[in-house]
Scaffold this motif. Structure first.
Motif, PDB file in Angstrom:
ATOM      1  N   ALA A  91       0.829  -1.206   0.000  1.00 43.75           N
ATOM      2  CA  ALA A  91       0.000   0.000   0.000  1.00 43.75           C
ATOM      3  C   ALA A  91       0.866   1.260   0.000  1.00 43.75           C
ATOM      4  O   ALA A  91       0.536   2.260  -0.672  1.00 43.75           O
ATOM      5  CB  ALA A  91      -0.919  -0.010   1.214  1.00 43.75           C
ATOM      6  N   VAL A  92       1.975   1.241   0.743  1.00 45.50           N
ATOM      7  CA  VAL A  92       2.899   2.377   0.736  1.00 45.50           C
ATOM      8  C   VAL A  92       3.437   2.606  -0.674  1.00 45.50           C
ATOM      9  O   VAL A  92       3.468   3.745  -1.173  1.00 45.50           O
ATOM     10  CB  VAL A  92       4.057   2.131   1.727  1.00 45.50           C
ATOM     11  CG1 VAL A  92       5.131   3.204   1.568  1.00 45.50           C
ATOM     12  CG2 VAL A  92       3.551   2.114   3.156  1.00 45.50           C
TER      13      VAL A  92
ATOM     14  N   LYS B 165      -3.444  14.794  -6.458  1.00 49.93           N
ATOM     15  CA  LYS B 165      -2.201  14.242  -5.885  1.00 49.93           C
ATOM     16  C   LYS B 165      -2.324  14.013  -4.386  1.00 49.93           C
ATOM     17  O   LYS B 165      -1.655  13.134  -3.828  1.00 49.93           O
ATOM     18  CB  LYS B 165      -1.058  15.216  -6.178  1.00 49.93           C
ATOM     19  CG  LYS B 165       0.297  14.776  -5.666  1.00 49.93           C
ATOM     20  CD  LYS B 165       1.358  15.828  -5.951  1.00 49.93           C
ATOM     21  CE  LYS B 165       1.111  17.082  -5.121  1.00 49.93           C
ATOM     22  NZ  LYS B 165       2.165  18.108  -5.342  1.00 49.93           N
TER      23      LYS B 165
ATOM     24  N   PRO C 283      -3.052  10.119  -2.755  1.00 53.39           N
ATOM     25  CA  PRO C 283      -1.960   9.263  -2.248  1.00 53.39           C
ATOM     26  C   PRO C 283      -1.120   9.945  -1.172  1.00 53.39           C
ATOM     27  O   PRO C 283      -0.569   9.265  -0.295  1.00 53.39           O
ATOM     28  CB  PRO C 283      -1.131   8.968  -3.495  1.00 53.39           C
ATOM     29  CG  PRO C 283      -1.422  10.092  -4.427  1.00 53.39           C
ATOM     30  CD  PRO C 283      -2.856  10.446  -4.183  1.00 53.39           C
TER      31      PRO C 283
ATOM     32  N   ALA D 246      -2.878   9.255   2.014  1.00 46.17           N
ATOM     33  CA  ALA D 246      -2.923   7.824   2.337  1.00 46.17           C
ATOM     34  C   ALA D 246      -1.559   7.276   2.730  1.00 46.17           C
ATOM     35  O   ALA D 246      -1.472   6.330   3.530  1.00 46.17           O
ATOM     36  CB  ALA D 246      -3.469   7.040   1.142  1.00 46.17           C
ATOM     37  N   LEU D 247      -0.484   7.866   2.211  1.00 43.70           N
ATOM     38  CA  LEU D 247       0.849   7.279   2.410  1.00 43.70           C
ATOM     39  C   LEU D 247       1.274   7.227   3.875  1.00 43.70           C
ATOM     40  O   LEU D 247       1.738   6.178   4.344  1.00 43.70           O
ATOM     41  CB  LEU D 247       1.873   8.036   1.559  1.00 43.70           C
ATOM     42  CG  LEU D 247       3.209   7.324   1.339  1.00 43.70           C
ATOM     43  CD1 LEU D 247       3.807   7.733   0.008  1.00 43.70           C
ATOM     44  CD2 LEU D 247       4.207   7.605   2.454  1.00 43.70           C
TER      45      LEU D 247
ATOM     46  N   SER E 242       0.096  13.646   9.903  1.00 41.78           N
ATOM     47  CA  SER E 242       0.912  12.767   9.063  1.00 41.78           C
ATOM     48  C   SER E 242       2.322  12.622   9.616  1.00 41.78           C
ATOM     49  O   SER E 242       2.870  11.510   9.706  1.00 41.78           O
ATOM     50  CB  SER E 242       0.965  13.298   7.628  1.00 41.78           C
ATOM     51  OG  SER E 242      -0.323  13.302   7.056  1.00 41.78           O
TER      52      SER E 242
ATOM     53  N   TRP F 158       1.457   8.980  -6.428  1.00 44.01           N
ATOM     54  CA  TRP F 158       1.991  10.318  -6.185  1.00 44.01           C
ATOM     55  C   TRP F 158       2.940  10.710  -7.316  1.00 44.01           C
ATOM     56  O   TRP F 158       2.850  11.819  -7.860  1.00 44.01           O
ATOM     57  CB  TRP F 158       2.720  10.317  -4.837  1.00 44.01           C
ATOM     58  CG  TRP F 158       3.178  11.671  -4.365  1.00 44.01           C
ATOM     59  CD1 TRP F 158       3.245  12.831  -5.083  1.00 44.01           C
ATOM     60  CD2 TRP F 158       3.646  11.998  -3.059  1.00 44.01           C
ATOM     61  NE1 TRP F 158       3.718  13.859  -4.321  1.00 44.01           N
ATOM     62  CE2 TRP F 158       3.968  13.373  -3.067  1.00 44.01           C
ATOM     63  CE3 TRP F 158       3.807  11.266  -1.881  1.00 44.01           C
ATOM     64  CZ2 TRP F 158       4.483  14.021  -1.939  1.00 44.01           C
ATOM     65  CZ3 TRP F 158       4.301  11.914  -0.772  1.00 44.01           C
ATOM     66  CH2 TRP F 158       4.634  13.280  -0.785  1.00 44.01           C
TER      67      TRP F 158
ATOM     68  N   SER G 105       0.920   4.072  -3.051  1.00 43.88           N
ATOM     69  CA  SER G 105       0.796   5.509  -2.817  1.00 43.88           C
ATOM     70  C   SER G 105       1.949   6.271  -3.472  1.00 43.88           C
ATOM     71  O   SER G 105       1.742   7.334  -4.080  1.00 43.88           O
ATOM     72  CB  SER G 105       0.761   5.797  -1.312  1.00 43.88           C
ATOM     73  OG  SER G 105      -0.341   5.160  -0.694  1.00 43.88           O
TER      74      SER G 105
END
Length: 586
Positions: free
Chosen positions: A41-42, A72, A75, A78-79, A153, A49, A45
């Protein structure tokens, strides 16, 4: 905006997307490894991006620039969330991956995403936006929604990085390489992003974060190639450490889902003869086939017989599955409990049971048969012969019962070996045997003193070996007792010219156990073996040329006589001088 910068930036972003896509494929191939899905998943992202940012940089239409810039942030938001979940899985803090935690941690990213997509209505995420700027970047004025996202974040990233750092402190050499690369790979893009937000870079309009992510991707590839990242992760190691396996008296091996060794404690390294560095990462089959059978079958326990510290030892193996709090299977824990003493007692019972069930029963049948013949015959000389044979068998029966008693007396007590001079013990035994066996010639070749670690059971050991040689020889017998002292210990050799000890009895003593089909005919050699082993020594049998056997006793040498006490032999122990003198008189 200068065209060379655009081309270079787009090229780097596309390269970053390519690396990220490759890492997604690698992660999916290792999806059984804890944390691999979150790592994928990382990388997804990072891929999105990079692609969207490349489209933003290459766009010339201001309206398209704003659209790509807004998109943009999907991601981007989400990252950090995916990164935090991956670091928790990697470091073994799986309680943060429960549904309650994941839903709660997703609250702020969800709010931030809604604010981004609806910013034209409320202007909370960006208070103002300029249609175009240098290097395809809108001239945004960040609002409270943006700073909420930024603080949250960076908090997730910091906590995740600290978790990896803690794994680095606790990890072994192999995992330190992994975690060190992960820490560096984490800091690169987020330091670059922080410098961009603070407007501390020369080209302030160009976000260097995706470029730094390209370097992060390269570091991940290095970790995968050289440190087996996504192949060996310390989550199973962390879970086992929770039960303090290093401090366990039992051996412990931690396996991953592919039955490769994640870690093992110092006791296990001694048992298998592998250092921790050599064993970590190796397939279990390279270390122990018995352990492989235990893991691959439905059984949870097994036994292992192996040679440790110059002795045969027995271990009971137990297998326990390792799972995360969410129920995800991540490996196995195998513990090895030393049951040598228990096996020794079982061997003793095997011999005693065989003695009672087989030898004594057969001898009694012989005695009864001869007595029946004696009752039927009228010839006096024949009757005397039958009576002599019955008496001989009865005597043999009583002697075996006495040896069985000695078995319990000698082996049930706690043996504390101390320094003793073996020469007087041997000389006393030779004197006893001269009286009991006048037809036997016994010679000795001994140093003046032979200091060994044992106790007063040594009298019985020497006497039993001499008796064994005499009793199995028809007619005269010659026995030679010699001793040599070496750097590693003392070797005592008792050689005879009799028929020799049968190979099957030698095999039974070497193996250390009996079976219904293969067993020794007496108990004396068992007693000798058990006592010598308890002294920390060993026994083996050689052929004597041209005839007979040589019993070789290897005993520990007493190197520090001033710190040990001397035990006088012959005091209240079966097999001592007083006992044997009484037996000789009887």
């Amino acid at each position: 905006m200068q065209m060379p910068y655009v081309i270079a930036t787009v090229a780097v972003l596309l390269l970053t997307a390519l690396v990220a896509a490759g890492l997604v494929v690698v992660a999916r191939r290792h999806r059984e490894i804890s944390g691999s899905n979150w790592f994928a998943a990382v990388m997804v992202s990072v891929f999105l991006w990079s692609i969207i940012y490349a489209l933003q940089v290459s766009s010339t239409d201001p309206t398209q620039v704003l659209r790509w810039h807004t998109l943009k942030y999907v991601p981007v938001i989400a990252l950090p969330y995916a990164w935090f979940a991956f670091t928790m899985a990697y470091s073994g803090h799986t309680r943060f991956l429960s549904r309650r935690w994941l839903v709660g941690l997703a609250l702020v990213p969800t709010i931030s995403l809604v604010l981004v997509l609806t910013n034209d209505v409320h202007h909370v995420f960006w208070t103002a936006r300029t249609p175009t700027g240098e290097f395809g970047a809108p001239g945004d004025v960040n609002g409270p929604g943006f700073w909420l996202h930024a603080v949250y974040s960076y908090t997730l990233i910091l906590v995740g990085t600290l978790s990896i750092g803690w794994s680095f402190i606790r990890a072994r050499t192999l995992y330190r390489g992994q975690t060190a690369i992960l820490i560096v790979a984490t800091f690169l893009p987020w330091v670059a992003n922080a410098l961009h937000l603070l407007d501390w870079l020369p080209l302030s309009s160009l976000d260097p974060t995706p470029v730094a992510l390209a370097a992060t991707g390269v570091l991940f590839l290095v970790a995968i190639h050289y440190y087996r990242f996504l192949d060996l992760v310390p989550v199973a190691w962390e879970l086992a450490r929770d039960v303090a396996i290093e401090d366990m008296a039992d051996g412990a091996i931690v396996l991953d889902v592919r039955n490769r060794i994640i870690d093992l404690n110092s006791t296990a390294t001694t048992i298998f003869g592998f250092s921790r560095a050599d064993a970590t990462g190796r397939p279990l089959e390279d270390v122990s086939a018995v352990c492989v059978e235990l893991v691959e079958t439905d059984t949870s326990t097994s036994e292992l017989e192996t040679f440790v510290d110059h002795k045969w030892r027995y271990y009971e193996l137990q297998r326990s599955p390792l799972s995360t709090t969410g129920g995800r299977h991540v490996g196995h824990l195998i513990t090895l409990h030393d049951i040598t003493e228990r096996k020794t007692r079982e061997q003793r019972l095997e011999v005693q049971n065989r003695l009672l069930r087989h030898n004594l029963r057969n001898d009694l049948n012989v005695v009864l048969g001869y007595l029946e013949l004696l009752d039927e015959t009228l010839d006096d000389s024949t009757q005397r012969e039958y009576l002599r044979r019955a008496h001989s068998k009865s005597t043999s029966l009583l002697n075996r019962g006495e040896k069985s008693r000695r078995l319990g007396t000698l082996l049930d007590r706690q043996i504390r070996p101390s320094e003793m001079d073996a020469v007087p013990v041997i000389e006393r035994t030779v004197a006893i045997c001269h009286d009991r066996f006048p037809d036997t010639t016994i010679t000795t070749d001994l140093p003046e003193t032979v200091s060994v670690l044992c106790d007063d059971g040594l009298d019985f050991v020497v006497l039993e070996l001499v008796e064994n040689a005499v009793e199995h020889t028809d007619g005269s017998c010659h026995i030679e007792i010699t001793s040599t002292v070496g750097d590693d210990g003392v070797e005592l050799r008792i050689a005879d010219d009799g028929p020799g000890i049968p190979p099957h009895e030698q095999a039974v003593l070497d193996r250390g156990r009996e079976t219904p089909l293969e067993h020794s005919t007496g108990i004396g050699l068992w007693l000798v073996r058990w006592l010598v082993v308890r002294y920390g020594g060993s026994i083996h049998i050689e052929d004597n040329e041209p005839r007979g056997s040589i019993v070789v006793l290897s005993l520990k040498r007493a190197d520090t006589p001033e710190t040990t006490s001397t035990v006088s032999p012959g005091v209240g122990v079966a097999g001592s001088r007083s006992d044997e003198c009484r037996d000789a008189n009887e």
